[in-house]
Design a protein around this motif. Structure first.
Motif, short mmCIF file in Angstrom:
data_model
loop_
_atom_site.label_atom_id
_atom_site.label_comp_id
_atom_site.label_asym_id
_atom_site.label_seq_id
_atom_site.Cartn_x
_atom_site.Cartn_y
_atom_site.Cartn_z
N ILE A 14 0.86 -1.18 0.00
CA ILE A 14 0.00 0.00 0.00
C ILE A 14 0.89 1.23 0.00
O ILE A 14 1.72 1.42 0.90
CB ILE A 14 -0.96 0.03 1.20
N SER A 15 0.74 2.04 -1.03
CA SER A 15 1.53 3.26 -1.19
C SER A 15 0.57 4.44 -1.36
O SER A 15 0.15 4.76 -2.47
CB SER A 15 2.46 3.15 -2.41
N PRO A 16 0.17 5.08 -0.25
CA PRO A 16 -0.79 6.19 -0.33
C PRO A 16 -0.25 7.35 -1.17
O PRO A 16 0.92 7.69 -1.10
CB PRO A 16 -0.98 6.60 1.13
N VAL A 17 -1.14 7.94 -1.96
CA VAL A 17 -0.76 9.03 -2.87
C VAL A 17 -1.63 10.25 -2.58
O VAL A 17 -2.85 10.17 -2.66
CB VAL A 17 -0.95 8.60 -4.34
N PRO A 18 -1.04 11.39 -2.23
CA PRO A 18 -1.83 12.60 -2.01
C PRO A 18 -2.55 13.02 -3.30
O PRO A 18 -2.01 12.87 -4.40
CB PRO A 18 -0.79 13.65 -1.60
N TYR A 19 -3.73 13.55 -3.15
CA TYR A 19 -4.45 14.09 -4.30
C TYR A 19 -3.58 15.16 -4.98
O TYR A 19 -2.98 16.00 -4.32
CB TYR A 19 -5.78 14.72 -3.87
N GLY A 20 -3.50 15.09 -6.29
CA GLY A 20 -2.71 16.05 -7.06
C GLY A 20 -1.30 15.60 -7.33
O GLY A 20 -0.60 16.19 -8.17
N MET A 21 -0.83 14.55 -6.63
CA MET A 21 0.55 14.11 -6.79
C MET A 21 0.79 13.47 -8.15
O MET A 21 1.90 13.55 -8.69
CB MET A 21 0.93 13.13 -5.67
N GLU A 22 -0.24 12.85 -8.72
CA GLU A 22 -0.07 12.23 -10.03
C GLU A 22 0.32 13.28 -11.08
O GLU A 22 1.19 13.05 -11.92
CB GLU A 22 -1.37 11.53 -10.45
N SER A 23 -0.32 14.44 -11.00
CA SER A 23 0.00 15.52 -11.94
C SER A 23 1.41 16.03 -11.71
O SER A 23 2.17 16.28 -12.66
CB SER A 23 -1.01 16.66 -11.78
N LEU A 24 1.80 16.17 -10.44
CA LEU A 24 3.13 16.68 -10.11
C LEU A 24 4.21 15.71 -10.57
O LEU A 24 5.26 16.13 -11.08
CB LEU A 24 3.22 16.91 -8.60
N ARG A 25 3.96 14.41 -10.39
CA ARG A 25 4.95 13.40 -10.76
C ARG A 25 4.82 12.96 -12.22
O ARG A 25 5.59 12.15 -12.70
CB ARG A 25 4.80 12.18 -9.85
N LYS A 26 3.80 13.48 -12.89
CA LYS A 26 3.55 13.17 -14.30
C LYS A 26 3.43 11.66 -14.53
O LYS A 26 4.06 11.07 -15.40
CB LYS A 26 4.66 13.75 -15.18
N THR A 27 2.62 11.05 -13.69
CA THR A 27 2.36 9.62 -13.82
C THR A 27 0.93 9.34 -13.40
O THR A 27 0.23 10.22 -12.88
CB THR A 27 3.34 8.80 -12.98
N THR A 28 0.48 8.12 -13.63
CA THR A 28 -0.86 7.69 -13.24
C THR A 28 -0.73 6.43 -12.39
O THR A 28 -0.01 5.50 -12.76
CB THR A 28 -1.73 7.37 -14.47
N TYR A 29 -1.39 6.44 -11.25
CA TYR A 29 -1.35 5.29 -10.35
C TYR A 29 -2.63 4.48 -10.48
O TYR A 29 -3.73 4.99 -10.24
CB TYR A 29 -1.18 5.74 -8.90
N ARG A 30 -2.49 3.23 -10.84
CA ARG A 30 -3.60 2.30 -10.85
C ARG A 30 -3.20 1.04 -10.08
O ARG A 30 -2.08 0.56 -10.22
CB ARG A 30 -4.00 1.92 -12.28
#
Length: 396
Positions: free
Chosen positions: A43-59
Motif C-alpha cells: 500500500i503506497s498512499p498518494v496525495p491528491y494532485g501528486m499524479e500531476s506533479l509526478r507526471k504519472t498515473t497510479y492504478r
C-alpha cells in the motif's frame, strides 16, 4: 491462525510498467521476499494532485502473489510543516479503507522510511496487533531529525519491533537516541542478477547505437542537486583535456536538467557530455554494460541500489565517500571513491579508473553476496525474530 501474509507500506512505489521508478528498490526487494509469503500486499498512499506533479498515473495492480494499491488521500504542505498528526490520520484512513474493502489479512508490517510510512505502520500496529519492521533509508532527514532530537522519529523507532538500516556506521546513532540495540539490524540493498549481468561492451553499444572505440562514462540517477551531476560535468572539463575520445552520458530526469544543460553549454562540452533523459528499466543493464566506468558523484547517499547494479554488470563504480558507499566499495578492486563536492578529486579518480585494467570476474564474484535473494533471506530472518508466534518464514 496465521495467514502468512506481509503488508508493505511505501512512501513511493513504481507503477505497473515501471515508467515511474521512484521506490523501485522496494519492488526489487519484494520480488524475492514474496517467496516467503502466501500474499504480499503493498500500500503506497498518494496525495491528491501528486499524479500531476509526478507526471504519472497510479492504478492498482497485481503480479504473481503481490497486490499493489495506491489509495488517494488529502494532504497539504501545512500538514508537513505543522500538523504531521493530521497527515498520518488521513493516510491511515485511506489505508484502512483499502484493508477493509479488500479483506486484507496480514501477519506483520514492513514500512520503508521512518516518515510517513513508519509513523503509519506504528498506528496500524495498534489496530491489528502485529509486529512492525521499519527500514530507515533516508540520510539527510535522518541526521537532521537526530540532531533536533525529534521525539516523533525516536518514538517511532522505539515502538517498532525491528529497525533495518543500510549503513552500519549509523547504528550507534539509534542506540544513542535510546533505541534498544537488540532491535537494530544492518542489512544493505541489493541487485537482481536476472536483470543486471555482464554483456560484452561492444554488443551493448551496438544495441544502443553507441560509438565503438571510445571511453564512455555513465551516470544514471535523478537529476537533483544532491546527486552531484554538476560536479561530474565540471570534472569532465578536466578529463577531456588529454582524453578527447572520452564521452559522458547522464541519464535521468529532474529539476536540475536545465541547469546542467546550461552548464554543459557554458563549458563548451556539448560534444563530450550528453543528457540522455529517462532510461527505461529494461534498458538499464545495456547502458551499464556499454560504459567503461559508472560514476555517481552524490553529495549524500545511504546505500544506492545503482551501485550494486553497476557491480552486478561487472563494471567499476566511481562514487563519493558518503553514507554506506565506503562500506561496499571496500577495495580499489571494485571502484574508487572521491571526496563529495570535490571536482578535482572526482576528475582524478575518473582518470585513474579509465586507465586501470579492471578484473570483471573479481567484481562479479564480490557482488554475488548482494543478490536480492541473499538480502531477502536476511530480512526474512528479521521477520522470524519479531513475530510473536512460532511462525517461520521459509522461501517457497
Amino acid at each position: 491462525m496465521r495467514s502468512n501474509n506481509l503488508l508493505v507500506i511505501a512512501n513511493n512505489f513504481p507503477n505497473e510498467d515501471n515508467s515511474y521508478v521512484a521506490g523501485i528498490f522496494v519492488k526489487e526487494q519484494i520480488k524475492y521476499l514474496k517467496n516467503y509469503f502466501q500474499t504480499v500486499y503493498v500500500i503506497s498512499p498518494v496525495p491528491y494532485g501528486m499524479e500531476s506533479l509526478r507526471k504519472t498515473t497510479y492504478r492498482d495492480y497485481q503480479y504473481e502473489n503481490v497486490k499493489v494499491f495506491f489509495p488517494k488521500y488529502f494532504n497539504v504542505l501545512f500538514f508537513y510543516t505543522r500538523l504531521r498528526s493530521i497527515w498520518v490520520y488521513f493516510e491511515i484512513k485511506a489505508m484502512l479503507e483499502v484493508i477493509e474493502r479488500e479483506g486484507i489479512d496480514f501477519d506483520l508490517i514492513h514500512a520503508h522510511f521512518t516518515w510517513p510510512s513508519g509513523a503509519v505502520a506504528i498506528e496500524l500496529k495498534t489496530f491489528f496487533n502485529v509486529p512492525v519492521a521499519i527500514t530507515s533509508h533516508s540520510n539527510i532527514t535522518f541526521y537532521k531529525e537526530l540532531k533536533r532530537k525529534n521525539s516523533n522519529y525516536i518514538s517511532i523507532w522505539k515502538k517498532s519491533d525491528a529497525i533495518i538500516r543500510v549503513s552500519k556506521k549509523d547504528i550507534p546513532l539509534f542506540i544513542n537516541s535510546g533505541v534498544n540495540s537488540n532491535k537494530i539490524y544492518h542489512i544493505v540493498n541489493g541487485y537482481d542478477p536476472t536483470k543486471y549481468f555482464s554483456i560484452a561492451k561492444e554488443k551493448a553499444r551496438e544495441l544502443l547505437n553507441l560509438p565503438q572505440g571510445i571511453e564512455i562514462i555513465l551516470n544514471i540517477s535523478r537529476l537533483y542537486r544532491i546527486k552531484g551531476q554538476d560536479y561530474l560535468v565540471k570534472a569532465m572539463a578536466e578529463v577531456i583535456k588529454n582524453r578527447s575520445n572520452c564521452r559522458c552520458y547522464i541519464g535521468g530526469n529532474g529539476p536540475e536538467r536545465d541547469k546542467l544543460k546550461d552548464q554543459i553549454s557554458e563549458l563548451g562540452l556539448q560534444d563530450y557530455v550528453h543528457l540522455i533523459g529517462f532510461v527505461p528499466d529494461d534498458k538499464m543493464c545495456l547502458w551499464i554494460n556499454a560504459c567503461d566506468i559508472f560514476v555517481l558523484p552524490s553529495l549524500n547517499e545511504t546505500n544506492p541500489t545503482v551501485m550494486f547494479e553497476c557491480l552486478g554488470c561487472g563494471k567499476p563504480f566511481v562514487g563519493t565517500k558518503v553514507g554506506g558507499v565506503p562500506e561496499i566499495i571496500t577495495s580499489d578492486d571494485y571502484g574508487l571513491l572521491a571526496e563529495p563536492g570535490d571536482t578535482q578529486d572526482l576528475a582524478e579518480k575518473i582518470k585513474i579508473a579509465l586507465d586501470k585494467s579492471w578484473d570483471e570476474r573479481q567484481i562479479l564474484k564480490y557482488v554475488e553476496q548482494y543478490k536480492w535473494e541473499n538480502i531477502a533471506a536476511q530480512i526474512a530472518t528479521v521477520y522470524d525474530e519479531i513475530c510473536s508466534e512460532n511462525l517461520t518464514f521459509k522461501s517457497a
